[in-house]
Design an enzyme around this catalytic site. Structure first.
Site, PDB file in Angstrom:
ATOM      1  N   PHE A   1       2.327   6.317  -4.653  1.00  0.00           N
ATOM      2  CA  PHE A   1       1.509   5.191  -5.267  1.00  0.00           C
ATOM      3  C   PHE A   1       2.469   4.196  -5.274  1.00  0.00           C
ATOM      4  O   PHE A   1       3.654   4.296  -5.915  1.00  0.00           O
ATOM      5  CB  PHE A   1       0.786   5.645  -6.479  1.00  0.00           C
TER       6      PHE A   1
ATOM      7  N   ASP B   1       4.000  13.381 -10.074  1.00  0.00           N
ATOM      8  CA  ASP B   1       2.834  12.508 -10.647  1.00  0.00           C
ATOM      9  C   ASP B   1       1.575  13.015 -10.287  1.00  0.00           C
ATOM     10  O   ASP B   1       1.158  13.485  -9.070  1.00  0.00           O
ATOM     11  CB  ASP B   1       3.044  11.015  -9.991  1.00  0.00           C
TER      12      ASP B   1
ATOM     13  N   TYR C   1      -7.815   8.537 -16.516  1.00  0.00           N
ATOM     14  CA  TYR C   1      -8.889   7.874 -16.312  1.00  0.00           C
ATOM     15  C   TYR C   1      -9.481   8.141 -15.228  1.00  0.00           C
ATOM     16  O   TYR C   1     -10.584   7.555 -14.504  1.00  0.00           O
ATOM     17  CB  TYR C   1      -8.728   6.288 -16.693  1.00  0.00           C
ATOM     18  N   LYS C   2      -8.866   8.962 -14.341  1.00  0.00           N
ATOM     19  CA  LYS C   2      -9.525   9.633 -13.061  1.00  0.00           C
ATOM     20  C   LYS C   2     -10.500  10.716 -13.239  1.00  0.00           C
ATOM     21  O   LYS C   2     -11.304  10.740 -13.662  1.00  0.00           O
ATOM     22  CB  LYS C   2      -8.445   9.673 -11.993  1.00  0.00           C
TER      23      LYS C   2
ATOM     24  N   ARG D   1     -12.416   5.420   0.923  1.00  0.00           N
ATOM     25  CA  ARG D   1     -12.095   6.609   0.188  1.00  0.00           C
ATOM     26  C   ARG D   1     -13.321   7.416  -0.192  1.00  0.00           C
ATOM     27  O   ARG D   1     -13.970   6.500  -1.253  1.00  0.00           O
ATOM     28  CB  ARG D   1     -10.989   6.402  -0.867  1.00  0.00           C
TER      29      ARG D   1
END
Ligand SMILES: *Cc1c(COP(=O)(O)O)cnc(C)c1O
Length: 423
Positions: free
Chosen positions: A129, A208, A233-234, A383
């Site tokens: 990321f 990560d 929050y995912k 996605r």
């Protein structure tokens, strides 16, 4: 490859046989006809979080005021950290909730490099990321000690460059840091093998977990991992901008120094000593006062994952991504869609990226006209996030139908020029 039936009744059969199907009732869903495939970016709102938010604001803040700190607020970073630890194969005192993923990564990178004096190389990959890479660049600049970042490049943009990473590891390597599941293609690294390879040359690892926690079983202790960070929050459904977590293996905790040394990490903080002396254990990696409202709201989502069980969630996730890929092969490949994720479920997380030359236009047509919410990652990735707590097989079936419709009816033509701020 087996071919799955192309009719909707087959999806309904799969839903009827799904023993996790009832879990979707635990989430707020104000638009039952909207197909939400972005739980890998922002998870849905747990119903329990609505009641908790009300209690937090009205009673805990409104009524209890400053007394709240002694009625549970102070211990929240460790208490919720200990629950997350159960999802990632860590001991309760090895995980704490604090700050954002980016800030936690900064803290751990600086701490790791200081503990590895004399070693100058940091290894990562081009599938990571970008924020993670920006943090590395910022740390190298800040320390000014001549560290170099060695990036391994993926040959196809889908699979992690494992061989290149192995060839870059040497006795000058301080740190290997990767996303466990990569954000575009959803490639899943073999954490245990790469950690062992890093340790063989004396390097530390930071994983990560942002795109794997809550979606994929993780065994940090069993894999010998040194350090990790992750997002709440995912797949954990903690709410937009919820604080993140960090993991430090117990035997490293006293050795590592938090570079953002604030009073929340101080020993006996209410003595207000003028000199910093870190407290015992992981609290030393706290900095300032935690955002109690958003921190507390992480817990209901974590509880739902624990209740469902990560092994069951993973089994459903694999069944669903396989179903999606089989529908892609029959229905979407002939329309120009490519599979931009690994075909092997053992090397894939819980989202599937489909490429198309008109990708962004298709994404916008899905959102604006066809009531499907995926997201888009340049250059051409649509996605599709599978969140087995609330994604149904029917959702997947309908999404594929609408992906086909968007191309057949050329719905993307309208959206060629205007790119929104958040995709
Ligand atoms: C989502 C994500 C982040 C998020 O970082 P923030 O600091 O919360 O903005 C970081 N790293 C990875 C790999 C991610 O997927």
């Amino acid at each position: 490859m087996m071919t799955v039936p192309l009719d909707r009744s087959y999806a309904d059969q799969l839903d009827a046989a799904d023993d996790l199907a009832g879990m979707q009732q635990a989430f707020v869903n104000l638009e039952p006809d909207m197909i939400y495939l972005d739980g890998n970016s922002l998870g849905r709102l747990p119903r329990a979080a609505v009641d908790l938010a009300d209690d937090l604001v009205r009673r805990q803040w409104g009524e209890r005021l400053i007394r709240g700190w002694n009625e549970g607020w102070f211990d929240l970073p460790e208490r919720i950290g200990a629950k997350i630890a159960r999802l990632i194969g860590a001991a309760p005192d090895e995980v704490i909730v604090a700050d954002s993923t980016s800030v936690n990564l900064f803290k751990l990178v600086v701490a790791a490099l200081r503990a590895q004096r004399g070693r100058m190389r940091i290894i990562s990959d081009d599938l990571n990321f970008p924020s993670d890479l920006y943090i590395l660049q910022g740390v190298v600049d800040l320390l000014g000690s001549g560290h170099e970042i060695a990036l391994a490049y993926s040959a196809d943009g889908i699979h992690g460059p494992v061989e290149t990473i192995l060839s870059l590891l040497d006795h000058n390597t301080a740190l290997l840091t990767l996303s466990h599941v990569t954000f575009k293609s959803g490639f899943l690294y073999d954490m245990k093998a790469l950690t062992a390879a890093a340790h063989a040359v004396g390097a530390l690892t930071i994983w990560d977990l942002s795109h794997s926690v809550g979606a994929v079983p993780i065994d940090l202790n069993g894999s010998g991992v040194d350090l990790a960070v992750g997002c709440c929050y995912k797949y954990l459904n903690g709410g937009p901008g919820a604080p993140a977590f960090l993991y430090i293996r117990r035997d490293l905790q006293e050795r590592l120094i938090n570079p953002i040394s604030g009073w929340m990490g101080q020993r006996d903080l209410f003595n207000f000593d003028l000199d910093y002396a870190p407290t015992a254990g992981l609290r030393r990696f706290l900095t300032g006062t935690p955002p109690i409202m958003s921190l507390a709201l992480i817990e209901p989502g974590v509880d739902l994952i624990l209740a469902a069980g990560i092994e069951r969630l993973r089994a459903k996730s694999i069944a669903q991504t396989e179903y999606l890929i089989e529908l892609w092969q029959q229905r979407l490949a002939p329309l120009g869609y490519t599979l931009n994720s690994p075909r092997d479920p053992a090397r894939r997380g819980s989202h599937v990226s489909l490429g198309h030359p008109a990708g962004l236009g298709i994404d916008l047509a899905l959102i604006n006209e066809l009531n499907v919410l995926p997201d888009f990652r340049a250059p051409d990735n649509i996605r599709l996030g599978i969140t087995p707590l609330y994604t149904s097989f029917r959702d997947i079936y309908i999404a594929v139908e609408r992906l086909a419709q968007a191309v057949i009816e050329q719905r993307y033509l309208k959206y060629q020029s205007n790119r929104p701020t958040v995709t």
